[in-house]
Design an enzyme around this catalytic site. Structure first.
Site: not given
Ligand code: GLY
Length: 344
Positions: A107, A129, A171, A211, A221, A225, A229, A232, A236, A248
């Site tokens: 965990r 993330k 980015e 960031k 998020e 946040r 994106n 993206h 994506h 990417h």
């Protein structure tokens, strides 16, 4: 060395300009057991003499449940406990994977990110993330689980290919568009990719600062946040459609143009700004359009993206530089019009 603090479920530092071998030594000393996860392609360059190293495939292929199961098996066999740690050394795919393994073992155990690509330094490795891909899409399974430290050693940039450096710049340019015009100004001043390489330290520090600020305000998020994106949702979809054959950052570059054209249509963004970004991307040999692969498939992939809620298409746009705007439900007809503009 520049240190930038991130406040999330705990506080940690992003250390820019630190020799990673020194940091790794400290990590290994501070934990009884440490599993290093790195791509096999870095094996020779890293020259690690540590006993617990798991070498992965390159790129997105490693972000797969089968790889995670293999690593869990090793952690079980070697009896990794709560005080042990994981270190991810590699590009964003490796740091995403390493963080995910750390998040799920017992965990959640400590992990450290040592990004080796520009994209991972300015984005993937910072912010907690972690995740893997499924057949339905990118990063659909994951967890927010921040590293204990992010160590950025620019030595890795010296061996990074031009293609990968350029991909990382997508980015950086995204960060400039949504939050820091000085990034765009600096990149406008350089002549070419080697000029951008010469100011890498400044670009990394500025991007990480943005960031870190965003993540510290909205780790999970909730809303803010989401600005990260930008570009993206479409990016994506392209990445998935091309079966991750594109970097990417290359997919994001196309996604940036998509988001800018959408912003022109929905937010009256000045077309001259989109044009200036297009020229910047082209200067670094990044793609700014696609051949027609059919809108319907990309539309469905965008709907499946985790940034969309239910069937609605949500995007981040900008009405001017450094001023993001949430576009909550973009009609299919508008999404198609924008798609028609980016077909080359
Ligand atoms: N890459 C976007 C984020 O970290 O939120």
């Amino acid at each position: 060395m520049v240190e930038i603090q991130v406040n999330s479920e705990h506080t940690y530092q992003v250390k820019i300009g630190l020799p990673f071998r020194e940091s790794l030594e400290k990590i290994l000393t501070n934990h009884h057991k440490t599993l290093i996860i790195a791509p096999r392609s870095l094996q020779v360059q890293l020259g690690l003499h540590h006993s617990d190293v798991f070498y992965t495939e390159d790129g997105e292929a490693q972000k797969d449940i089968a790889t995670v199961i293999e690593i869990w098996k090793i952690l079980g066999e070697k009896k990794y406990g709560r005080k042990d740690a994981i270190v991810g050394i590699g590009g964003g795919a490796t740091t995403d994977l390493a963080g995910f393994v750390a998040a799920t073992w017992l965990r959640g155990i400590d992990w450290y990110a040592i990004p080796t690509t520009l994209a991972a330094m300015v984005d993937a490795a910072v912010g907690g993330k972690t995740g893997i891909n499924t057949s339905s899409g990118k990063n659909l399974v994951g967890s927010f689980h921040s590293p204990q430290e992010v160590i950025i050693d620019s030595e890795f940039l010296e061996t990074l290919s031009d293609r990968d450096f350029s991909a990382g710049l997508a980015e950086v340019i995204k960060t400039g568009i949504i939050a820091d015009v000085t990034i765009l100004e600096s990149l406008n001043q350089v002549r070419d990719l080697s000029g951008a390489r010469a100011i890498a330290h400044e670009l990394i520090a500025k991007s990480v600062r943005v960031k870190a600020g965003v993540v510290s305000d909205d780790f999970k998020e909730g809303r803010l946040r989401e600005i990260l994106n930008f570009g993206h949702t479409f990016g994506h979809a392209i990445e998935k459609r091309e079966k991750y054959a594109l970097r990417h950052g290359e997919a994001v570059a196309i996604g940036l143009i998509y988001a800018l054209y959408l912003s022109e249509s929905q937010l009256n963004l000045d077309p001259a700004f989109s044009q200036s970004i297009k020229e910047l991307l082209l200067k670094f040999s990044l793609p700014v359009g696609i051949v027609d692969i059919g809108f319907a498939e990309l539309f469905s992939l965008m709907q499946g993206d985790k940034k969309s809620r239910s069937e609605e298409l949500r995007f981040i746009g900008v009405d001017q530089v450094a001023h993001p705007v949430w576009l909550e439900s973009v009609p299919e007809s508008i999404a198609r019009e924008v798609y028609d503009r980016i077909i080359q």
